[in-house]
Each structure stands twice: as structure tokens, then as C-alpha cells.
Design an enzyme around this catalytic site. Structure first.
Site, PDB file in Angstrom:
ATOM      1  N   LYS A  19       0.833  -1.210   0.000  1.00 31.17           N
ATOM      2  CA  LYS A  19       0.000   0.000   0.000  1.00 31.17           C
ATOM      3  C   LYS A  19       0.865   1.256   0.000  1.00 31.17           C
ATOM      4  CE  LYS A  19      -3.703   2.589   0.559  1.00 31.17           C
ATOM      5  NZ  LYS A  19      -4.679   2.794  -0.515  1.00 31.17           N
TER       6      LYS A  19
ATOM      7  N   LYS B  78       1.420  11.804   5.693  1.00 30.41           N
ATOM      8  CA  LYS B  78       1.725  10.691   6.605  1.00 30.41           C
ATOM      9  C   LYS B  78       2.254   9.482   5.830  1.00 30.41           C
ATOM     10  CE  LYS B  78      -1.393   7.877   7.392  1.00 30.41           C
ATOM     11  NZ  LYS B  78      -1.883   6.581   6.838  1.00 30.41           N
TER      12      LYS B  78
END
Length: 308
Positions: A172, A241
Site C-alpha cells: 500500500k 503521513k
């Protein structure tokens, strides 16, 4: 575990809501935990857990769909967390976009309590979450995966096995590294285009049907040209992030990461100046402002120059 395990879901936001809804409508008993009551799930017969500990005492399988590894760690390790209430045999499925180093530590911690954990990172958007057609990049033990496969199939249209536990989160991050780097590239390109006298409309017209076009480009430019703020609903703070996690992953691998180090900078600037809740395509406005360009005005000027 019975044929129909009791399922918990922690974090029913943009992605988690559709996933939880599809689990419930597939006939599973569902408990959820979020910061507020979710009327749409309650109407379907889902029930609200008092805490992660309470959920762990009731459920056989728990999904986690939170914003970052810190939140995942808290919901597992906290005084009212999963570990405080879990029975041996519980399976935790972390679908968050997490730091793989944190994930691997948590896997070992929960294993000591007789709990299994796999990571099932998500691909596609909240639209596919509602439709039950997300991509799932699932990593972990084969036997555990087979036990929870029917639950994952409630919300995933495509399941890709990516190997050992932790690899789902690694995959991911690789995806988001590519995607968020494109976001920074597109933002810079549309501003440069405006600076040299080529409208955002013309840039889209040329690039979209070419080999350089993509679904990401389409949604990015739908905001830029049509000012549709909901065209690509992924927050800049999440992008920042994820790119920080990518840079951490590269550092732990002792790899030089020039592109990842560069890509994070626009997002970090946007977040630090109060734009973290804006969506990724809005980065174009911020890059424009840094360079004296009002992108909304450039779109208006471009509209006047489009032939009828």
C-alpha cells in the site's frame, strides 16, 4: 469459529463505512466502534461497542480501519484496547495504511496472547467501498486468511495475496508513493503550464487521452478545471503521513530515496500551513500560491479562450 463469525469494525469513516455496511448486509452480526454513533449502520442492525476491549470480548474477527499506526497501536494496546479484552482465537484484520515496522511489532505482541493478525490494505476509493468492490492486498498466514476470506469478500471485489504479514502495508505504501508523487508532479505541472501561458483546460485536453493519462490524472484535473472539491477525496494530511512512512521504510532498507524525499515536501508544507484537511488535488492551488499564480483565475481565463 462458527460459519458466521461475529465481526467487529473499528473506524467507520470514508472507507470503513462502506466496508462495515457490506459486512452487515451479507448477514454477519456486526459491532462497530467510532467517535460518533453511525445511524445508517444502526438502522441495518449493527450495534455500537463501548470500547475496543468490549468489542474484543464479543467478536471473533475485528477489522481496524484507522488513519495511522499510532491510532492502531492505541486501539490494540490501550487500557480499553483489543488486548485487554481479547480471547484466544481472535483474528485482527488491519486495513489501515500503517507503518510496516509498527505492524510487525504488533503481530508479535498479539501472537503472545493467542491472537492472529493479518494486514489487508485497501485499493480504490470510498465509492468502491460502498459498492463492495475494493481491492484488498492481503498479507499473512494462509490458514488464517482462508478463515476470514468470506468476510473480506463482503467488501472486496479483488483480493491479491502479497505474501508474509506486513507486506500488505508495504504494498500500500508503494502504491501511495506512486500516487502521491503523481499528485505533487501534477500540481507543479499545472502551475508551470499556467506560468508559460497554457491553460489547465488545454493541459487536460492534451494529456488525458494520451499514454500519460490515468484515473488519478482525471480526478486530479476534475478539481483543477471544474473546481469539484469532491473529485478525489483523499486528505493532504494522509498523503503526508504515507510519504513519511515511505521514507521511513526506505531508510530502514538503507536505500537512497530521492523521489520520496522530494515528494513529501509539498504535502508537508501544505499540512504545516493549515491545509491538511484539504484534498490532494487542492495541492495545485497551494503550489500556485507559492508561485504567484491563482489557479481558479487561470481556469476562468482558460474558459474564455476555449473555442465554442
Amino acid at each position: 469459529m462458527s460459519d458466521k463469525p461475529i465481526v467487529g469494525f473499528i473506524g467507520v469513516g470514508l472507507m470503513g463505512h462502506g466496508m462495515a455496511k457490506n459486512i452487515k448486509t451479507s448477514g454477519y452480526e456486526l459491532w462497530y466502534l467510532d467517535q460518533r454513533p453511525i445511524d445508517s449502520l444502526l438502522k441495518l442492525g449493527a450495534r455500537e461497542a463501548a470500547s475496543a476491549k468490549d468489542m474484543a470480548q464479543k467478536c471473533d474477527v475485528i477489522h481496524i480501519c484507522l488513519q495511522n499506526s499510532g491510532q492502531v497501536e492505541s486501539v490494540i494496546r490501550g487500557d480499553n484496547g483489543i488486548l485487554a479484552g481479547a480471547r484466544p482465537g481472535l483474528i485482527v484484520i488491519d486495513t489501515s495504511t500503517s507503518d510496516p515496522a509498527s505492524t510487525l511489532k504488533l503481530v508479535e505482541e498479539v501472537k503472545g496472547k493467542g491472537i492472529s493478525m493479518i494486514d489487508a490494505s485497501l485499493g480504490r476509493t470510498p465509492k468502491e467501498a460502498e459498492e463492495g468492490t475494493l481491492d484488498a492486498m492481503v498479507a499473512g498466514d494462509d490458514e488464517i486468511f482462508e478463515r476470514v476470506r468470506p468476510v473480506i469478500e463482503c467488501w472486496a471485489g479483488r483480493i491479491i495475496r502479497v505474501g508474509a504479514v506486513g507486506n500488505g502495508h508495504k504494498m500500500k505504501l508503494l502504491m501511495n508513493f506512486i500516487g502521491m508523487s503523481y499528485g505533487a508532479l501534477y500540481a507543479e505541472a499545472v502551475v508551470l503550464s499556467a506560468k508559460i501561458g497554457i491553460s489547465p483546460q488545454t493541459l487536460r485536453e492534451v494529456i488525458a487521452p494520451s499514454r500519460m493519462g490515468s484515473g488519478f490524472f482525471d480526478t486530479f484535473m476534475k478539481y483543477v478545471v471544474e473546481r469539484d472539491r469532491d473529485a478525489h477525496k483523499f486528505a493532504i494530511s494522509f498523503a503526508a503521513k504515507d510519504l513519511r512512512y515511505v521514507n521511513n521504510m526506505a531508510a530502514e532498507s538503507k536505500m537512497m530515496s530521492i523521489m520520496a524525499s522530494a515528494a513529501v515536501q509539498y504535502y508537508a508544507h501544505a499540512e504545516s500551513t493549515g491545509h491538511g484537511s484539504d484534498y490532494v488535488p487542492m495541492l495545485s492551488d497551494l503550489v500556485g500560491a507559492l508561485n504567484g499564480v491563482d489557479m481558479a483565475e487561470e481556469v476562468r481565463k482558460g474558459a474564455h479562450n476555449v473555442a465554442p
